[in-house]
Design an enzyme around this catalytic site. Sequence first.
Site, PDB file in Angstrom:
ATOM      1  N   LYS A 116      -2.947 -22.897 -12.402  1.00 30.23           N
ATOM      2  CA  LYS A 116      -1.703 -22.802 -11.624  1.00 30.23           C
ATOM      3  C   LYS A 116      -1.939 -22.115 -10.282  1.00 30.23           C
ATOM      4  O   LYS A 116      -1.465 -22.583  -9.262  1.00 30.23           O
ATOM      5  CB  LYS A 116      -0.643 -21.962 -12.373  1.00 30.23           C
ATOM      6  CG  LYS A 116      -0.114 -22.554 -13.633  1.00 30.23           C
ATOM      7  CD  LYS A 116       1.036 -21.690 -14.176  1.00 30.23           C
ATOM      8  CE  LYS A 116       0.650 -20.266 -14.516  1.00 30.23           C
ATOM      9  NZ  LYS A 116      -0.172 -20.112 -15.713  1.00 30.23           N
ATOM     10  N   ARG A 138       8.818 -17.535 -17.299  1.00 25.71           N
ATOM     11  CA  ARG A 138       7.883 -17.510 -18.419  1.00 25.71           C
ATOM     12  C   ARG A 138       8.588 -17.432 -19.759  1.00 25.71           C
ATOM     13  O   ARG A 138       7.924 -17.350 -20.794  1.00 25.71           O
ATOM     14  CB  ARG A 138       6.968 -16.300 -18.282  1.00 25.71           C
ATOM     15  CG  ARG A 138       5.523 -16.683 -18.039  1.00 25.71           C
ATOM     16  CD  ARG A 138       4.805 -15.428 -17.656  1.00 25.71           C
ATOM     17  NE  ARG A 138       3.409 -15.474 -17.900  1.00 25.71           N
ATOM     18  CZ  ARG A 138       2.503 -15.578 -16.930  1.00 25.71           C
ATOM     19  NH1 ARG A 138       2.864 -15.735 -15.692  1.00 25.71           N
ATOM     20  NH2 ARG A 138       1.235 -15.538 -17.226  1.00 25.71           N
ATOM     21  N   ARG A 188     -13.461 -15.799 -15.258  1.00 24.61           N
ATOM     22  CA  ARG A 188     -12.754 -14.924 -14.319  1.00 24.61           C
ATOM     23  C   ARG A 188     -13.185 -13.487 -14.571  1.00 24.61           C
ATOM     24  O   ARG A 188     -13.821 -13.179 -15.563  1.00 24.61           O
ATOM     25  CB  ARG A 188     -11.228 -15.010 -14.531  1.00 24.61           C
ATOM     26  CG  ARG A 188     -10.656 -16.307 -14.110  1.00 24.61           C
ATOM     27  CD  ARG A 188      -9.189 -16.255 -13.825  1.00 24.61           C
ATOM     28  NE  ARG A 188      -8.355 -15.531 -14.769  1.00 24.61           N
ATOM     29  CZ  ARG A 188      -7.064 -15.817 -14.957  1.00 24.61           C
ATOM     30  NH1 ARG A 188      -6.504 -16.796 -14.302  1.00 24.61           N
ATOM     31  NH2 ARG A 188      -6.337 -15.112 -15.796  1.00 24.61           N
ATOM     32  N   ARG A 227     -10.978 -10.595 -14.244  1.00 25.92           N
ATOM     33  CA  ARG A 227      -9.830  -9.730 -14.046  1.00 25.92           C
ATOM     34  C   ARG A 227      -9.752  -8.729 -15.164  1.00 25.92           C
ATOM     35  O   ARG A 227     -10.180  -8.996 -16.276  1.00 25.92           O
ATOM     36  CB  ARG A 227      -8.561 -10.588 -13.989  1.00 25.92           C
ATOM     37  CG  ARG A 227      -7.661 -10.236 -12.852  1.00 25.92           C
ATOM     38  CD  ARG A 227      -6.597 -11.270 -12.690  1.00 25.92           C
ATOM     39  NE  ARG A 227      -5.765 -11.391 -13.889  1.00 25.92           N
ATOM     40  CZ  ARG A 227      -4.916 -12.377 -14.096  1.00 25.92           C
ATOM     41  NH1 ARG A 227      -4.812 -13.331 -13.213  1.00 25.92           N
ATOM     42  NH2 ARG A 227      -4.200 -12.418 -15.198  1.00 25.92           N
ATOM     43  N   ARG A 242      -2.362 -13.539 -24.823  1.00 26.39           N
ATOM     44  CA  ARG A 242      -1.576 -14.224 -23.790  1.00 26.39           C
ATOM     45  C   ARG A 242      -1.360 -15.693 -24.140  1.00 26.39           C
ATOM     46  O   ARG A 242      -0.297 -16.245 -23.890  1.00 26.39           O
ATOM     47  CB  ARG A 242      -2.231 -14.079 -22.425  1.00 26.39           C
ATOM     48  CG  ARG A 242      -2.137 -12.639 -21.976  1.00 26.39           C
ATOM     49  CD  ARG A 242      -2.346 -12.324 -20.529  1.00 26.39           C
ATOM     50  NE  ARG A 242      -2.999 -13.242 -19.675  1.00 26.39           N
ATOM     51  CZ  ARG A 242      -4.274 -13.140 -19.277  1.00 26.39           C
ATOM     52  NH1 ARG A 242      -5.038 -12.174 -19.729  1.00 26.39           N
ATOM     53  NH2 ARG A 242      -4.761 -13.998 -18.440  1.00 26.39           N
TER      54      ARG A 242
HETATM   55  P1  ADP Z   1      -2.157 -15.741 -16.205  1.00 25.92           P
HETATM   56  O1  ADP Z   1      -1.551 -17.018 -15.763  1.00 25.92           O
HETATM   57  O2  ADP Z   1      -3.624 -15.853 -16.410  1.00 25.92           O
HETATM   58  O3  ADP Z   1      -1.469 -15.107 -17.374  1.00 25.92           O
HETATM   59  P2  ADP Z   1      -0.764 -14.176 -14.169  1.00 25.92           P
HETATM   60  O4  ADP Z   1      -1.339 -13.557 -12.944  1.00 25.92           O
HETATM   61  O5  ADP Z   1       0.222 -15.262 -13.988  1.00 25.92           O
HETATM   62  O6  ADP Z   1      -2.025 -14.687 -15.006  1.00 25.92           O
HETATM   63  O7  ADP Z   1      -0.080 -13.051 -15.071  1.00 25.92           O
HETATM   64  C1  ADP Z   1      -0.739 -11.861 -15.418  1.00 25.92           C
HETATM   65  C2  ADP Z   1       0.187 -10.964 -16.226  1.00 25.92           C
HETATM   66  O8  ADP Z   1       1.330 -10.576 -15.432  1.00 25.92           O
HETATM   67  C3  ADP Z   1       0.787 -11.605 -17.475  1.00 25.92           C
HETATM   68  O9  ADP Z   1      -0.057 -11.517 -18.594  1.00 25.92           O
HETATM   69  C4  ADP Z   1       2.074 -10.760 -17.659  1.00 25.92           C
HETATM   70  O10 ADP Z   1       1.783  -9.524 -18.253  1.00 25.92           O
HETATM   71  C5  ADP Z   1       2.505 -10.503 -16.221  1.00 25.92           C
HETATM   72  N1  ADP Z   1       3.482 -11.509 -15.740  1.00 25.92           N
HETATM   73  C6  ADP Z   1       3.287 -12.449 -14.764  1.00 25.92           C
HETATM   74  N2  ADP Z   1       4.392 -13.195 -14.580  1.00 25.92           N
HETATM   75  C7  ADP Z   1       5.322 -12.737 -15.452  1.00 25.92           C
HETATM   76  C8  ADP Z   1       6.660 -13.091 -15.762  1.00 25.92           C
HETATM   77  N3  ADP Z   1       7.299 -14.108 -15.145  1.00 25.92           N
HETATM   78  N4  ADP Z   1       7.300 -12.372 -16.720  1.00 25.92           N
HETATM   79  C9  ADP Z   1       6.705 -11.361 -17.355  1.00 25.92           C
HETATM   80  N5  ADP Z   1       5.448 -10.993 -17.119  1.00 25.92           N
HETATM   81  C10 ADP Z   1       4.745 -11.653 -16.182  1.00 25.92           C
END
Ligand code: ADP
Length: 185
Positions: free
Chosen positions: A13, A88, A127, A129, A140
């Site tokens: 994404k 989400r 990755r 991170r 996740r």
């Molecule tokens: P990935 O797609 O690999 O999970 P992201 O950078 O999108 O990576 O998200 C990293 C973390 O940030 C998630 O595991 C969550 O804890 C938090 N997060 C991101 N977007 C949301 C959201 N819309 N609602 C709640 N938590 C979020």
Amino acid sequence: MRLILLGTPGAGKGEQATRLSKNFRIPHISTGDLLRREMEEGTEVGRRISEFVNQGELVSDDITQAILENRLREADCRSGFILDGFPRNLNQADFLRAALARMQAPVDVVLNIEVPDSTVIDRLAMRNRRDDTPETIRHRLKVYRKVTAPLVDYYDRAGILKRIDGDGSPEEVTKRILANLARTA
Ligand code: ADP
């Protein structure tokens, strides 16, 4: 153009959002990035956020939604935006629908980037991170299947979902997306 990107962690994404953002000259809004910025600033909210993120849990809706809404109100979003990582869960999707209705700026298209599980695991393993440990990755993916995957149906029923095969190079996937968007434009 107002777009949402859906897909499991590791579906690509972020990469696609960056590329589409350049192509359409609209901002790429990643809630993951916005939340990480808040954590780096070391604020009280940032500390609460890191507790969720480090466990692979979703950050609470009230925090995420407030940060997102502030971002959507910035001037550059008037020309459109690409949402990466939001919504989400169904509650966030309802929140977004209401917030955008107030701004008279409904979402045009939702792209679901579909990749096989094996590809996701390989990509996340590459990755580097802090929240990409095997344990949080597994968690996740579980959270994704349970609370995020129902959004695919939600947007399908709304008639704005497009399914994109996300297996391939970033360039190939972008081409597929642009071809698909051109079909409805
Ligand atoms: P990935 O797609 O690999 O999970 P992201 O950078 O999108 O990576 O998200 C990293 C973390 O940030 C998630 O595991 C969550 O804890 C938090 N997060 C991101 N977007 C949301 C959201 N819309 N609602 C709640 N938590 C979020």
